[in-house]
Design an enzyme around this catalytic site. Structure first.
Site, PDB file in Angstrom:
ATOM      1  N   ASP A  15       0.845  -1.101   0.116  1.00 58.30           N
ATOM      2  CA  ASP A  15       0.029   0.063  -0.114  1.00 58.30           C
ATOM      3  C   ASP A  15       0.860   1.398  -0.022  1.00 58.30           C
ATOM      4  O   ASP A  15       1.983   1.310   0.498  1.00 58.30           O
ATOM      5  CB  ASP A  15      -0.853   0.010   1.225  1.00 58.30           C
ATOM      6  CG  ASP A  15      -1.573   1.240   1.533  1.00 58.30           C
ATOM      7  OD1 ASP A  15      -2.276   1.655   0.578  1.00 58.30           O
ATOM      8  OD2 ASP A  15      -1.667   1.820   2.505  1.00 58.30           O
ATOM      9  N   ASP A  17      -0.275   5.200   0.695  1.00 58.06           N
ATOM     10  CA  ASP A  17      -0.794   6.143   1.599  1.00 58.06           C
ATOM     11  C   ASP A  17      -0.860   5.603   2.893  1.00 58.06           C
ATOM     12  O   ASP A  17      -1.570   4.719   3.256  1.00 58.06           O
ATOM     13  CB  ASP A  17      -1.982   6.884   1.138  1.00 58.06           C
ATOM     14  CG  ASP A  17      -2.066   7.699  -0.235  1.00 58.06           C
ATOM     15  OD1 ASP A  17      -0.827   7.855  -0.293  1.00 58.06           O
ATOM     16  OD2 ASP A  17      -3.032   8.095  -0.509  1.00 58.06           O
ATOM     17  N   ASP A 224      -1.933  -0.447   5.754  1.00 58.26           N
ATOM     18  CA  ASP A 224      -2.331   0.059   6.994  1.00 58.26           C
ATOM     19  C   ASP A 224      -3.824   0.021   7.244  1.00 58.26           C
ATOM     20  O   ASP A 224      -4.282   0.403   8.638  1.00 58.26           O
ATOM     21  CB  ASP A 224      -1.630   1.463   7.438  1.00 58.26           C
ATOM     22  CG  ASP A 224      -2.224   2.520   6.449  1.00 58.26           C
ATOM     23  OD1 ASP A 224      -2.549   2.379   5.471  1.00 58.26           O
ATOM     24  OD2 ASP A 224      -2.642   3.571   6.973  1.00 58.26           O
TER      25      ASP A 224
END
Length: 280
Positions: A15, A17, A224
């Protein structure tokens, strides 16, 4: 004569961001040494993100990831560089060295039409990112004007800001499911797309490399947020980076490492946990 054993083929799916990129300023400096180690070891780092293709192309160049594939818009779009293209299925004879883009979801125009119908039917309030002004996108994301414009260039998903109740959100999700559409939660936006997710796109790429190389690679996933759970579950080992958001992330993975640090520091921490000794 001693037989030479080739190192296992590894893939890193990440991922962006809040993971490889800082949640606030989108920097990645703490992860740079690990990006260089992975590049030197020949380990592809594959972005798996809610960002658009337009956002990713300059980012790939800045991160040094132009030779690896990417997964955009939460799995709806896959970009294949030449080395990952099937000679018969993907290559364009007029542009053999170019990027081949595959859409695994329905297109964004269809999604916008369906969202307009559902909004009217339910009488709910939400803001679709492609309809937002550049100023509103900047306020919601912290992006600069150029990158805010790139974020509006959707191909297979629609991010939205929900301005209604939790009860209406459930009704909204039900109507989407009736159209075989899904709603997934990111760090800032909800995302509407076809019946696809990051995990299915990851599995597609793993299978593609297996078909091209005749070998099953070992995969590591890092993320996240709630929309990263499918990505992490699709990989052999996983890193859940401590988020800067308040969304609960429910995951049950047999080989999961949870970081203490956030963002790119957490990313480097997770890489050290799984590959620190192997790539010393």
């Amino acid at each position: 004569m001693q037989e030479t054993i080739s190192p296992p083929l590894r893939l890193v799916f990440t991922d962006l961001d809040g993971s490889l990129l800082d949640h606030h300023d989108y920097g990645w400096e703490p992860a740079r040494p690990w990006l260089e180690r992975l590049d030197a070891a020949g380990v592809p780092v594959i972005p798996v993100t809610s960002k658009t293709r337009a956002e990713l192309l300059p980012l790939r160049q800045a991160l040094g990831l132009e030779q690896t594939p990417f997964i955009a818009e939460n799995g709806a779009i896959i970009g294949l560089p030449a080395a990952w293209q099937h000679a018969r299925l993907d290559r364009d004879p007029a542009n053999v060295d170019g990027l081949r883009v595959k859409a695994l979801s329905v297109d964004s125009d269809f999604l916008m039409r369906r969202l307009a119908v559902i909004r009217e039917r339910l009488g709910v309030a939400f803001r679709c990112l492609p309809d937002m002004t550049i100023e509103a996108i900047i306020e919601a994301t912290g992006l600069d004007a150029a990158r805010a414009g790139q974020a509006r260039e959707r191909e297979g998903s629609i991010p939205l800001l929900w301005d209604d109740s939790e009860a209406m959100l459930d009704a909204f999700r039900t109507l989407l499911a009736n159209d075989d559409l899904v709603l997934t939660q990111g760090g800032r936006f909800w995302h509407v797309m076809g019946n696809i997710d990051k995990g299915r796109a990851v599995s597609w790429l793993v299978a593609r490399l297996g078909a091209l190389r005749g070998i099953n690679p070992w995969s590591l996933g890092l993320g996240d947020g709630p929309n990263d759970v499918a990505l992490l579950n699709a990989c052999d080992a996983a890193v859940l980076i401590r988020g800067m958001h308040s969304h609960p992330v429910e995951i049950d993975h047999p080989r999961l490492y949870r970081t203490v640090e956030t963002g790119p520091r957490g990313w480097a921490e997770g890489m050290e946990h799984w590959l620190g000794q192997e790539l010393a």
